[in-house]
Design a protein around this motif. Structure first.
Motif, mmCIF file in Angstrom:
data_model
loop_
_atom_site.group_PDB
_atom_site.id
_atom_site.type_symbol
_atom_site.label_atom_id
_atom_site.label_comp_id
_atom_site.label_asym_id
_atom_site.label_seq_id
_atom_site.Cartn_x
_atom_site.Cartn_y
_atom_site.Cartn_z
ATOM 1 N N ALA A 1 -65.801 -0.889 42.918
ATOM 2 C CA ALA A 1 -66.838 -2.017 42.701
ATOM 3 C C ALA A 1 -67.558 -2.278 44.065
ATOM 4 C CB ALA A 1 -66.117 -3.323 42.240
ATOM 5 N N GLU A 2 -66.801 -1.995 44.942
ATOM 6 C CA GLU A 2 -67.567 -2.028 46.441
ATOM 7 C C GLU A 2 -68.401 -1.305 46.644
ATOM 8 O OE1 GLU A 2 -64.608 -1.685 49.773
ATOM 9 O OE2 GLU A 2 -63.363 -3.247 49.067
ATOM 10 N N LEU B 1 -70.169 0.409 44.550
ATOM 11 C CA LEU B 1 -71.431 0.229 43.384
ATOM 12 C C LEU B 1 -71.997 -1.175 43.482
ATOM 13 C CD1 LEU B 1 -69.625 1.621 39.980
ATOM 14 C CD2 LEU B 1 -71.610 2.621 41.511
ATOM 15 N N LEU B 2 -71.288 -2.093 43.760
ATOM 16 C CA LEU B 2 -72.041 -3.508 43.730
ATOM 17 C C LEU B 2 -72.114 -4.173 44.990
ATOM 18 C CD1 LEU B 2 -69.797 -4.778 40.723
ATOM 19 C CD2 LEU B 2 -71.995 -3.674 40.675
ATOM 20 N N LYS C 1 -71.327 6.013 36.137
ATOM 21 C CA LYS C 1 -72.031 5.347 37.228
ATOM 22 C C LYS C 1 -71.644 5.579 38.808
ATOM 23 C CE LYS C 1 -73.901 1.426 34.527
ATOM 24 N NZ LYS C 1 -73.334 1.780 33.235
ATOM 25 N N ILE D 1 -63.262 -8.696 41.449
ATOM 26 C CA ILE D 1 -64.156 -7.611 40.683
ATOM 27 C C ILE D 1 -63.303 -6.550 40.752
ATOM 28 C CG2 ILE D 1 -66.382 -6.596 40.554
ATOM 29 C CD1 ILE D 1 -67.341 -8.751 42.158
ATOM 30 N N ILE E 1 -69.246 -7.437 33.410
ATOM 31 C CA ILE E 1 -70.453 -7.024 34.239
ATOM 32 C C ILE E 1 -70.911 -5.928 34.537
ATOM 33 C CG2 ILE E 1 -70.101 -9.191 35.563
ATOM 34 C CD1 ILE E 1 -69.287 -7.328 37.829
ATOM 35 N N LEU E 2 -69.759 -4.924 33.906
ATOM 36 C CA LEU E 2 -70.298 -3.574 33.841
ATOM 37 C C LEU E 2 -69.452 -2.616 32.906
ATOM 38 C CD1 LEU E 2 -71.594 -1.085 35.651
ATOM 39 C CD2 LEU E 2 -69.480 -0.877 36.884
ATOM 40 N N SER F 1 -75.826 -4.180 46.783
ATOM 41 C CA SER F 1 -76.748 -4.943 46.194
ATOM 42 C C SER F 1 -76.481 -6.376 46.299
ATOM 43 C CB SER F 1 -76.940 -4.661 44.497
ATOM 44 O OG SER F 1 -77.450 -3.164 44.495
ATOM 45 N N LEU F 2 -75.138 -6.900 46.193
ATOM 46 C CA LEU F 2 -74.759 -8.117 46.563
ATOM 47 C C LEU F 2 -75.183 -8.547 47.742
ATOM 48 C CD1 LEU F 2 -73.641 -10.731 45.209
ATOM 49 C CD2 LEU F 2 -71.500 -9.608 46.164
#
Length: 173
Positions: A14-15, A17-18, A157, A58, A73-74, A21-22
């Motif tokens: 998650a780090e 991928l997200l 992803k 997450i 969320i995914l 953007s975050l």
């Protein structure tokens, strides 16, 4: 000058991928928010529950935690990722037999490596695989795939993004 510190416990995938953007979004929309990121893989469920300093976790949940509010969320599909030169990637599809007989690297979170999503699914379907290398990080696992005979089960992803910058291929499972 009002500031807020937001503490995230986040899994390594998650780090990857997200988090870019975050952080980009927060720099523009809320520049006074400070982020503290902890590795979710280093925290067990009990410490997350008892650690009131964590604002948001997450990661991957197989079941909705009873003691936490949660939101999906995914969602994603499972794929097999490995070195482009690996013979398993010569065809457009990977047979079940080829997958189960391949040399595997597996990432896991928690105390028991066999409690990962892939092996739980295989066991539920009367199948199993041999894993040659267990690691507590899927990102590190993916870095070890280049020029190796290993394959790794991952999300599409994650594999797609990682393959953009590395000599790796993936196929849907």
């Amino acid at each position: 000058k009002a500031e807020l510190t937001l503490t995230l416990a986040i899994a390594d995938f998650a780090e990857y991928l997200l988090l870019p953007s975050l952080t980009h979004y927060l720099q523009k929309a809320a520049p006074k928010i400070k982020l503290v990121v902890q590795s979710l893989s280093l925290l067990d469920e009990l410490s997350i529950k008892e650690n009131h300093k964590i604002d948001l976790a997450i990661g991957c949940c197989y079941e909705k935690p009873a003691h936490h509010d949660s939101e999906v969320i995914l969602t994603d599909h499972a794929v097999c990722i490995g070195c482009q030169k690996n013979p398993i990637f010569k065809k457009q599809t990977i047979s079940e037999k080829a997958y189960l007989n391949a040399e595997h690297i597996a990432a896991y979170y928690g105390n028991n490596p066999k409690d990962n999503i892939t092996d739980v699914f295989l066991k539920q379907n009367g199948k199993s695989r041999e894993v040659d290398l267990w690691l507590p990080s899927i990102i590190t696992s993916m870095h070890l795939l280049a020029d190796s005979p290993y394959i790794l089960s991952a999300t599409e992803k994650l594999a797609k993004k990682f393959c953009e910058h590395n000599p790796l291929s993936y196929r849907k499972l």
